[in-house]
Design a protein around this motif. Structure first.
Motif, PDB file in Angstrom:
ATOM      1  N   LEU A  50       0.789  -1.013  -0.061  1.00 16.42           N
ATOM      2  CA  LEU A  50       0.061  -0.182   0.125  1.00 16.42           C
ATOM      3  C   LEU A  50       0.784   0.989  -0.118  1.00 16.42           C
ATOM      4  CD1 LEU A  50      -3.335  -1.112   3.055  1.00 16.42           C
ATOM      5  CD2 LEU A  50      -2.712  -0.999   0.069  1.00 16.42           C
ATOM      6  N   SER A  51       1.994   1.322  -0.047  1.00 20.93           N
ATOM      7  CA  SER A  51       3.094   2.281   0.022  1.00 20.93           C
ATOM      8  C   SER A  51       3.888   1.966  -1.227  1.00 20.93           C
ATOM      9  CB  SER A  51       3.899   2.608   1.501  1.00 20.93           C
ATOM     10  OG  SER A  51       2.931   2.500   2.304  1.00 20.93           O
ATOM     11  N   LYS A  52       5.105   3.070  -1.544  1.00 20.71           N
ATOM     12  CA  LYS A  52       5.513   3.388  -2.478  1.00 20.71           C
ATOM     13  C   LYS A  52       6.937   2.928  -2.418  1.00 20.71           C
ATOM     14  CE  LYS A  52       7.143   5.929  -6.860  1.00 20.71           C
ATOM     15  NZ  LYS A  52       7.065   7.012  -7.002  1.00 20.71           N
ATOM     16  N   GLU A  53       7.357   1.759  -2.745  1.00 15.29           N
ATOM     17  CA  GLU A  53       8.959   1.431  -2.488  1.00 15.29           C
ATOM     18  C   GLU A  53       9.586   1.795  -3.190  1.00 15.29           C
ATOM     19  OE1 GLU A  53       8.540  -3.379  -3.579  1.00 15.29           O
ATOM     20  OE2 GLU A  53       7.299  -3.038  -1.571  1.00 15.29           O
ATOM     21  N   ASN A  54      10.903   2.436  -2.000  1.00 18.03           N
ATOM     22  CA  ASN A  54      12.132   2.794  -3.060  1.00 18.03           C
ATOM     23  C   ASN A  54      13.247   1.557  -2.735  1.00 18.03           C
ATOM     24  OD1 ASN A  54      14.702   4.474  -3.263  1.00 18.03           O
ATOM     25  ND2 ASN A  54      14.760   5.235  -1.184  1.00 18.03           N
ATOM     26  N   ARG A  55      13.392   1.397  -3.868  1.00 18.78           N
ATOM     27  CA  ARG A  55      14.378  -0.008  -4.325  1.00 18.78           C
ATOM     28  C   ARG A  55      15.490   0.712  -4.419  1.00 18.78           C
ATOM     29  NH1 ARG A  55      11.558  -4.242  -5.666  1.00 18.78           N
ATOM     30  NH2 ARG A  55      13.596  -4.788  -6.076  1.00 18.78           N
ATOM     31  N   ALA A  56      15.742   2.490  -4.147  1.00 16.95           N
ATOM     32  CA  ALA A  56      17.439   2.269  -4.443  1.00 16.95           C
ATOM     33  C   ALA A  56      18.580   1.577  -3.171  1.00 16.95           C
ATOM     34  CB  ALA A  56      17.515   3.996  -4.397  1.00 16.95           C
ATOM     35  N   CYS A  57      17.773   2.176  -1.568  1.00 14.38           N
ATOM     36  CA  CYS A  57      18.469   0.760  -1.241  1.00 14.38           C
ATOM     37  C   CYS A  57      18.913  -0.244  -1.115  1.00 14.38           C
ATOM     38  CB  CYS A  57      17.372   0.627   0.580  1.00 14.38           C
ATOM     39  SG  CYS A  57      15.923   0.020   0.194  1.00 14.38           S
ATOM     40  N   LEU A  58      18.605  -0.945  -2.005  1.00 13.33           N
ATOM     41  CA  LEU A  58      18.951  -2.413  -2.271  1.00 13.33           C
ATOM     42  C   LEU A  58      20.653  -2.125  -3.190  1.00 13.33           C
ATOM     43  CD1 LEU A  58      16.684  -4.528  -3.931  1.00 13.33           C
ATOM     44  CD2 LEU A  58      17.513  -4.281  -1.392  1.00 13.33           C
ATOM     45  N   ASP A  59      21.081  -0.317  -3.964  1.00 18.15           N
ATOM     46  CA  ASP A  59      21.752  -0.414  -4.289  1.00 18.15           C
ATOM     47  C   ASP A  59      22.767   0.210  -3.452  1.00 18.15           C
ATOM     48  OD1 ASP A  59      20.599  -0.595  -6.830  1.00 18.15           O
ATOM     49  OD2 ASP A  59      20.028   1.278  -7.061  1.00 18.15           O
ATOM     50  N   TRP A  60      22.079   0.771  -2.157  1.00 21.00           N
ATOM     51  CA  TRP A  60      23.573   1.536  -1.400  1.00 21.00           C
ATOM     52  C   TRP A  60      23.507  -0.244  -0.401  1.00 21.00           C
ATOM     53  CZ3 TRP A  60      22.511   0.748   3.952  1.00 21.00           C
ATOM     54  CH2 TRP A  60      23.703   1.968   4.763  1.00 21.00           C
ATOM     55  N   LEU A  61      23.176  -1.326  -0.442  1.00 25.01           N
ATOM     56  CA  LEU A  61      23.328  -2.713   1.163  1.00 25.01           C
ATOM     57  C   LEU A  61      24.518  -2.721  -0.651  1.00 25.01           C
ATOM     58  CD1 LEU A  61      20.020  -3.534   1.844  1.00 25.01           C
ATOM     59  CD2 LEU A  61      21.724  -3.222   3.267  1.00 25.01           C
ATOM     60  N   ASP A  62      24.834  -2.394  -2.159  1.00 29.79           N
ATOM     61  CA  ASP A  62      25.846  -3.197  -3.106  1.00 29.79           C
ATOM     62  C   ASP A  62      26.978  -3.279  -2.570  1.00 29.79           C
ATOM     63  OD1 ASP A  62      23.953  -4.971  -3.745  1.00 29.79           O
ATOM     64  OD2 ASP A  62      23.194  -3.463  -5.508  1.00 29.79           O
ATOM     65  N   GLY A  63      26.936  -2.188  -2.250  1.00 28.60           N
ATOM     66  CA  GLY A  63      28.124  -1.796  -1.679  1.00 28.60           C
ATOM     67  C   GLY A  63      28.818  -1.992   0.167  1.00 28.60           C
ATOM     68  N   LYS A  64      28.692  -2.486   0.351  1.00 29.17           N
ATOM     69  CA  LYS A  64      28.622  -3.286   1.931  1.00 29.17           C
ATOM     70  C   LYS A  64      29.327  -4.035   2.457  1.00 29.17           C
ATOM     71  CE  LYS A  64      27.065   1.003   2.772  1.00 29.17           C
ATOM     72  NZ  LYS A  64      27.591   2.198   2.836  1.00 29.17           N
ATOM     73  N   ARG A  65      29.832  -4.326   3.081  1.00 29.31           N
ATOM     74  CA  ARG A  65      30.264  -6.422   3.671  1.00 29.31           C
ATOM     75  C   ARG A  65      29.808  -6.776   4.010  1.00 29.31           C
ATOM     76  NH1 ARG A  65      33.241  -2.720   6.524  1.00 29.31           N
ATOM     77  NH2 ARG A  65      32.631  -4.040   8.380  1.00 29.31           N
ATOM     78  N   PRO A  66      29.404  -7.812   3.588  1.00 26.64           N
ATOM     79  CA  PRO A  66      28.380  -8.773   4.345  1.00 26.64           C
ATOM     80  C   PRO A  66      28.253  -9.109   5.907  1.00 26.64           C
ATOM     81  CG  PRO A  66      30.423 -10.668   2.689  1.00 26.64           C
ATOM     82  CD  PRO A  66      30.560  -8.887   3.610  1.00 26.64           C
ATOM     83  N   ASN A  67      26.985  -8.939   5.878  1.00 28.63           N
ATOM     84  CA  ASN A  67      26.250  -8.564   7.807  1.00 28.63           C
ATOM     85  C   ASN A  67      27.345  -8.005   8.269  1.00 28.63           C
ATOM     86  OD1 ASN A  67      25.306 -11.655   7.197  1.00 28.63           O
ATOM     87  ND2 ASN A  67      27.209 -12.742   7.459  1.00 28.63           N
ATOM     88  N   SER A  68      27.520  -6.749   8.102  1.00 33.54           N
ATOM     89  CA  SER A  68      27.577  -5.481   8.608  1.00 33.54           C
ATOM     90  C   SER A  68      26.725  -4.620   8.706  1.00 33.54           C
ATOM     91  CB  SER A  68      28.736  -4.960   7.066  1.00 33.54           C
ATOM     92  OG  SER A  68      28.021  -3.894   6.392  1.00 33.54           O
ATOM     93  N   VAL A  69      25.408  -4.565   7.927  1.00 33.00           N
ATOM     94  CA  VAL A  69      24.336  -3.620   8.291  1.00 33.00           C
ATOM     95  C   VAL A  69      23.232  -4.036   9.511  1.00 33.00           C
ATOM     96  CG1 VAL A  69      22.429  -2.309   7.222  1.00 33.00           C
ATOM     97  CG2 VAL A  69      24.971  -2.360   5.724  1.00 33.00           C
ATOM     98  N   VAL A  70      22.526  -2.990  10.004  1.00 26.60           N
ATOM     99  CA  VAL A  70      21.549  -2.810  10.978  1.00 26.60           C
ATOM    100  C   VAL A  70      20.668  -2.604  10.302  1.00 26.60           C
ATOM    101  CG1 VAL A  70      20.046  -2.870  12.879  1.00 26.60           C
ATOM    102  CG2 VAL A  70      22.883  -3.836  12.933  1.00 26.60           C
ATOM    103  N   PHE A  71      19.401  -3.539   9.830  1.00 31.40           N
ATOM    104  CA  PHE A  71      17.936  -2.666   9.202  1.00 31.40           C
ATOM    105  C   PHE A  71      17.213  -2.731  10.266  1.00 31.40           C
ATOM    106  CE2 PHE A  71      14.672  -4.629   6.644  1.00 31.40           C
ATOM    107  CZ  PHE A  71      13.918  -3.238   6.546  1.00 31.40           C
TER     108      PHE A  71
END
Length: 487
Positions: A276-297
């Motif tokens: 029901l809300s517009k999704e922002n998929r740009a965050c997936l591009d931001w995640l692409d540059g991060k190390r494995p298991n390094s980000v808290v969502f």
């Protein structure tokens, strides 16, 4: 020449909030794609407008044999993208009944006499019974929370609910009162771990009364109850419920079943979505540059609203942890006047290691290898998506079934750490460090990986959920529609 036999027709009428709509839509896609059922999927007018704004006209375009309709929700008209208040929605449900009856009796395709309702809405299920329409309940949260809700009538009978006074909400009573007699639930369950509908001092509380009526409906009206879970995850409580319910079936996780069956590739899914809300998929591009298991969502679903103080404490807890983070803060969480809700000092300190967005494709985010932990409100869709992705959780439950889900994740499945009801920045920081690193974090990561494998096996051909999907279609839906006809 004899007319061709009418195709079986499923009417899906989920409770009109995001957490119920999403799994109902996924189940509808499965039955349409895998078993050839025609589907009519019912939204409220408010949610229909939100879908069109979020996803464009294709959101409700449907496909051959799969269509969308809308009914009024009985609440004042609103074009805001914010979710309706849950209590107001609950109280408005009876106003939808005449519109539902008109839909079934007058508006569905004339040839489609073999009809069946799939719903979790008490007044709609009872209305179906009145007009002779067979029905199945689809319970969209955990089986454990369902069993916990089943116990509310016993809590009332024992004098534990309603609470004697408001002080019992603050003086430790909810923590110290242990309920060790609920079938299938852990022996150490506290009153705090039960759905929050019990947290009232009013013997005439309207929401408590609706909850009791709902649970009674599920025991007596539908021909079967389908749970969005898988047997391996909640085996004890599923076994215990066989004595108090109609036939029950565990079918989940639905996203995995859709991928296994190819149900994500058909026109019904590609031309329409359930967000029901517009999704922002740009965050997936931001995640692409991060190390494995390094980000808290961090995300709190479609309904939870944090206070300004809670937002600030969470923000500084994230900042002090030192970890990178992706944080969903919905647009309706804005402060008065639409101003920013995060302290400018926080934004400056975390520049470059934090990403804040208003909504995101959560399932894809959790599957991303960079995500190492999920700070969640413990809504059931979020928890199942986390289990499927093998991501450990920081559990901050707020309302309804979330307390029960948190308890199971933290003490039974061992994939989470529970935060207090109003955590400060030090508690948030400590919990993040515990889950993202150290021995406890590694232990939770191993448990999460094991549950991820079990969920995948359940959804594969021959797995428990795959088999149950076939059983519901062949043993429940088709025979029911052969026996009763509403024309």
């Amino acid at each position: 020449m004899a007319a061709p036999a009418a195709k079986p027709h499923l009417v899906f009428f989920p409770f009109p909030s995001q957490g119920h709509i999403t799994p109902a839509f996924q189940l509808a896609r499965l039955f349409h794609h895998c078993h050839g059922f025609d589907v009519t999927f019912v939204h409220t007018e408010h949610n229909r407008r939100r879908l069109l704004r979020a996803r464009g006209p294709d959101a409700l375009a449907g496909a051959p044999g799969f269509r969308f309709v809308a009914v009024p929700d009985g609440l004042p008209p609103s074009d805001e993208d914010a979710a309706r208040d849950v209590a107001a929605l609950l109280l408005s449900l009876p106003t939808m009944v005449p519109h539902f009856k008109e839909l079934v009796l007058s508006e569905l395709p004339a040839a489609s006499c073999r009809r069946l309702l799939v719903s979790d809405v008490d007044p709609i299920l009872r209305a179906a019974e009145e007009i002779g329409l067979p029905c199945v309940t689809f319970w969209t949260t955990s089986a454990s929370s369902f069993m916990a809700m089943q116990q509310i009538r016993h809590l009332v009978a024992k004098g534990l609910v309603p609470l004697k006074d408001a002080e019992q909400l603050r003086n430790g009573y909810l923590d110290s009162t242990v309920i060790d007699w609920a079938p299938g639930l852990p022996k150490g369950m506290r009153l705090r771990d039960f759905p929050t509908f019990i947290r009232t001092t009013d013997p005439d509380d309207a929401v408590l009364a609706l909850t009791l009526r709902l649970i009674e409906c599920y025991r007596t009206v539908p021909s079967a109850v389908v749970f969005h879970t898988f047997e391996e995850l909640e085996s004890q409580v599923i076994n215990a419920m066989s004595d108090i319910l109609p036939p029950i079936y565990a079918i989940g996780p639905l996203p995995l079943l859709l991928r296994e069956t190819g149900g994500g590739d058909d026109a019904a899914s590609t031309s329409a979505g359930s967000s029901l809300s517009k999704e922002n998929r740009a965050c997936l591009d931001w995640l692409d540059g991060k190390r494995p298991n390094s980000v808290v969502f961090a995300s709190f679903g479609s309904l939870v609203k944090l206070t300004g103080e809670q937002l600030a404490e969470l923000a500084w807890g994230l900042a002090s942890s030192g970890y990178e983070f992706l944080w969903v803060i919905r647009s309706d969480q804005k402060a008065a006047g639409g101003t920013a809700v995060l302290p400018p000092e926080f934004l400056e300190e975390t520049e470059g290691r934090g990403c804040v967005t208003s909504w995101c494709p959560q399932e894809a985010v959790l599957r991303h290898g960079a995500v190492g932990a999920f700070l969640t409100h413990c809504g059931w869709n979020s928890m199942l998506e986390s289990v499927c992705a093998g991501v450990p959780m920081l559990c901050w439950p707020f309302a309804a079934d979330q307390q029960t889900n948190s308890r199971m994740a933290c003490t039974e499945w061992r994939v989470g750490v529970e935060l207090s009801e109003d955590p400060g920045r030090e508690e948030v920081e400590a919990a993040i460090r515990q889950v993202m690193g150290g021995g406890r974090g590694e232990e939770m990561r191993r448990s999460a990986a094991e549950w991820k494998d079990k969920a995948a096996l359940a959804a594969r051909p021959g797995g428990s959920s795959w088999v149950n999907l076939e059983r519901v279609a062949n043993e429940v839906l088709a025979p029911l529609m052969d026996k009763k006809r509403v024309c």
